[in-house]
Design an enzyme around this catalytic site. Structure first.
Site, mmCIF file in Angstrom:
data_model
loop_
_atom_site.group_PDB
_atom_site.id
_atom_site.type_symbol
_atom_site.label_atom_id
_atom_site.label_comp_id
_atom_site.label_asym_id
_atom_site.label_seq_id
_atom_site.Cartn_x
_atom_site.Cartn_y
_atom_site.Cartn_z
ATOM 1 C CG HIS A 146 10.447 1.738 24.105
ATOM 2 N ND1 HIS A 146 9.285 2.365 24.483
ATOM 3 C CD2 HIS A 146 11.437 2.337 24.817
ATOM 4 C CE1 HIS A 146 9.555 3.300 25.371
ATOM 5 N NE2 HIS A 146 10.858 3.313 25.591
ATOM 6 C CE LYS A 163 2.127 -5.064 26.778
ATOM 7 N NZ LYS A 163 0.714 -4.665 26.773
ATOM 8 C CG HIS A 202 12.952 11.226 21.662
ATOM 9 N ND1 HIS A 202 12.298 10.254 20.938
ATOM 10 C CD2 HIS A 202 12.698 10.951 22.976
ATOM 11 C CE1 HIS A 202 11.680 9.427 21.758
ATOM 12 N NE2 HIS A 202 11.908 9.814 23.005
ATOM 13 C CG ASP A 226 11.943 10.540 27.418
ATOM 14 O OD1 ASP A 226 12.917 11.158 27.921
ATOM 15 O OD2 ASP A 226 11.785 10.423 26.186
ATOM 16 C CG ASP A 282 9.862 6.543 23.164
ATOM 17 O OD1 ASP A 282 9.748 7.565 23.868
ATOM 18 O OD2 ASP A 282 10.949 5.978 22.959
ATOM 19 N NE ARG A 307 -3.269 4.453 31.417
ATOM 20 C CZ ARG A 307 -2.137 4.002 31.944
ATOM 21 N NH1 ARG A 307 -1.768 2.764 31.732
ATOM 22 N NH2 ARG A 307 -1.376 4.782 32.684
ATOM 23 N NE ARG A 310 -5.656 3.271 34.853
ATOM 24 C CZ ARG A 310 -4.949 2.202 34.507
ATOM 25 N NH1 ARG A 310 -3.672 2.154 34.789
ATOM 26 N NH2 ARG A 310 -5.512 1.175 33.906
ATOM 27 C CG ASN A 359 -12.433 -0.180 30.544
ATOM 28 O OD1 ASN A 359 -12.239 -1.123 29.788
ATOM 29 N ND2 ASN A 359 -12.043 1.047 30.273
ATOM 30 C CB SER A 376 -6.217 -3.472 28.197
ATOM 31 O OG SER A 376 -5.378 -4.244 29.029
#
Length: 545
Positions: free
Chosen positions: A11, A36, A124, A147, A314, A393, A472, A502, A504
């Protein structure tokens, strides 16, 4: 040495370009395709390549495919084993492996002029690791990768000296912290391999009362690895049907899993430090996007500094694969300069977009002042400036901004974006002011840690304070982000608050805005008061008068 990195198999397909040891460009395919995550991580989509982002990376550098010295593909099918041998239920995984083996042919077809013999397979987790160690500003570091899965493993622990990696431990499948968290995500009614960050946010509303039961399935092992086996989730808490309200039991389960994840990460970090004694730990892999766990590592691990790849999922393996291959030939590698590695437009090009769209606009003396004034009036601002961000982000280039002092702005922004009410938004603050308001790792330019909000400030900036008293944060360096810094200065002069909300620039289920068309479409479909498109201002009241 000109190396194009490619992530494609699972992905978040992406491409990245490294030229003579310097990162030139990196972008995710979703920003071009408007799907997405680019695609779903199923075997039937494994053939899809990040063709548009790859072509853009080459165009950015003025290169043709034939000019490349190598293409680095972030998966090595020679290391894979049949899914059933690894204890995974993935009956079509053999199709995925066949697509991976044929990647050189597919890439040569997608990029005419490229010889398939220039394609190199990079393991990977090595690609993940190279997106952390060599990309960081630290010449020597320990590296930890976690992961869902790679070829046959789910974890790597090692040490970087320059571009050279020593692998010290690796966890074989089916044990996987990433799959553990993905399974929980699905059980809680969210989208697997997409909505894990929602589970992290929901965990703040719960108590880890089920952690003891989960530890029987998930725990660290003494050899630098861990056990993470399938959990009978329904025996603990009934599943939440997608779209249904969550309950306290669901929040408690999320909190319990989050606590177990953090405990395993801490033990892995202690084991790795015992082998290396390094001051710096670098992190990559999808689990490294868990900013709550990262903060606990910062507080409780023996490492003095922690650096996390901003595109830790990824997508970041495209960059890591390119850096790994380049590092085998280059005497000197430059660290990743910024996360702003994507597309940008000149002022003339932005003006042409506005003229084509036939919307009224103005060119103020200083767009930063215009935005600060709109935020003071409690307007919501869509901020589109410079090169787009690499990773999930928004870091002051493709952002939605609002006044942090209005408690209702959290609910308001979540409504604008069409997302769950428990999702937090983030504060943006100048680096030199951050320690006055927040306690945690500084600087924090990539929003990959959570910070405790000073009690004296919680009532002054309630929109950015999560239910557990944290935020955050993104720290802004005025040397590298002068326009954002000027906007923050102007807002503080007007309000006395050195923080701006802030989040996205997108709506739920859609990728972050990337090009001017995306920005205009988002502005037209969402109740945003001002679009700051480069130096130009588009006011909603003028467009929809």
């Amino acid at each position: 040495m000109r190396v194009l990195g490619i992530n494609a198999l699972f992905h978040d397909p992406a491409a990245a370009l490294v030229v003579d040891g310097t990162v030139v460009a990196a972008a995710e395919e979703e920003r071009f395709s408007r799907r997405k995550h680019g695609k779903r991580p199923v075997p039937f989509s494994a053939w899809e390549l990040p063709e548009r982002s790859a072509r853009w990376c080459l165009d950015r550098a003025g290169l043709d495919p034939a000019d490349l010295d190598a293409v680095a593909y972030s998966y090595d099918p020679a290391l894979a084993r049949p899914a059933e041998e690894m204890g995974l239920h993935d009956p079509w995984d053999h199709l995925r492996q066949e697509y991976a083996r044929r990647a050189p042919e597919f890439l040569a077809e997608a990029l005419p002029g490229l010889s398939p013999h220039k394609v190199r397979f990079v393991p990977h987790h090595v690609a993940h690791a190279a997106s952390a160690g060599p990309a960081s500003p630290h010449p020597e570091s320990s590296v930890l990768v976690l992961d869902g899965r790679g070829e046959s493993r789910s974890h790597l622990a090692g040490r970087y000296t320059g571009p050279h990696l020593d692998v010290l431990a690796a966890q074989t499948l089916p044990d996987s912290l990433g799959l553990f968290y993905e399974d929980l995500t699905a059980h809680l009614g969210f989208l697997r391999s997409s909505d894990e960050f929602k589970v992290m946010a929901l965990a703040s509303y719960g108590k880890p009362r089920l952690a003891d039961q989960l530890r029987g399935y998930v725990h660290a092992d003494p050899d630098g690895g861990f056990t993470a086996r399938p959990v009978p989730w329904s025996s603990l808490v009934p599943p939440r049907p997608a779209g249904e309200p969550w309950t306290q039991d669901h929040a408690d389960l999320a909190a319990s899993a989050q606590a177990c994840l953090e405990e395993v990460l801490l033990e892995l970090a202690h084991w790795l430090y015992g082998r290396t004694g390094d001051e710096v730990l670098t992190l990559a892999g999808g689990v490294a996007l868990n900013c709550v766990a990262n903060s606990r590592l910062h507080r409780e691990s023996p490492f003095r500094h922690i650096w996390v790849q901003p595109a830790a999922g990824d997508a970041g393996t495209a960059l890591g694969a390119a850096l790994h291959v380049a590092g085998q030939s280059e005497a000197r590698m430059e660290p990743m300069p910024t996360a702003a590695l994507g597309r940008d437009w000149t002022d003339a090009e932005l003006r042409a977009w506005l003229e084509r769209a036939a919307v009224p606009y103005e060119e103020p003396v200083d767009i930063a002042e215009t935005v600060a004034a709109e935020l003071e009036r409690d307007g919501i601002v869509a901020w589109f400036q410079g090169r787009s961000e690499y990773g999930p982000r928004a870091l002051g280039h493709r952002s939605l901004m609002a006044h942090p002092g209005r408690p209702a702005n959290l609910e308001r922004l979540n409504a604008v974006k069409g997302r769950e009410e428990f999702r937090p938004v983030a504060p943006m603050v100048l680096a030199e002011r951050a320690a006055e308001l927040f306690d945690g790792p500084m600087p924090s330019p990539y929003m990959l840690f959570v910070h405790d909000v000073d009690p004296h400030w919680r009532e002054r900036i309630p929109a950015v304070v999560h239910v557990d008293g944290t935020a955050r944060i993104q720290t802004v360096d005025r040397r590298t982000e002068p326009l954002v810094a000027r906007m923050l200065d102007a807002f503080e002069q007007r309000t006395g608050l050195p923080v701006v909300v802030n989040t996205s620039l997108n709506t739920a289920g859609r990728p972050m805005v990337d090009d001017p068309r995306d920005a205009l479409e988002c502005f037209g479909s969402a109740p945003v008061d001002l679009l700051a498109l480069g130096p130009f201002a588009v006011h909603r009241r003028a467009v929809f008068a």
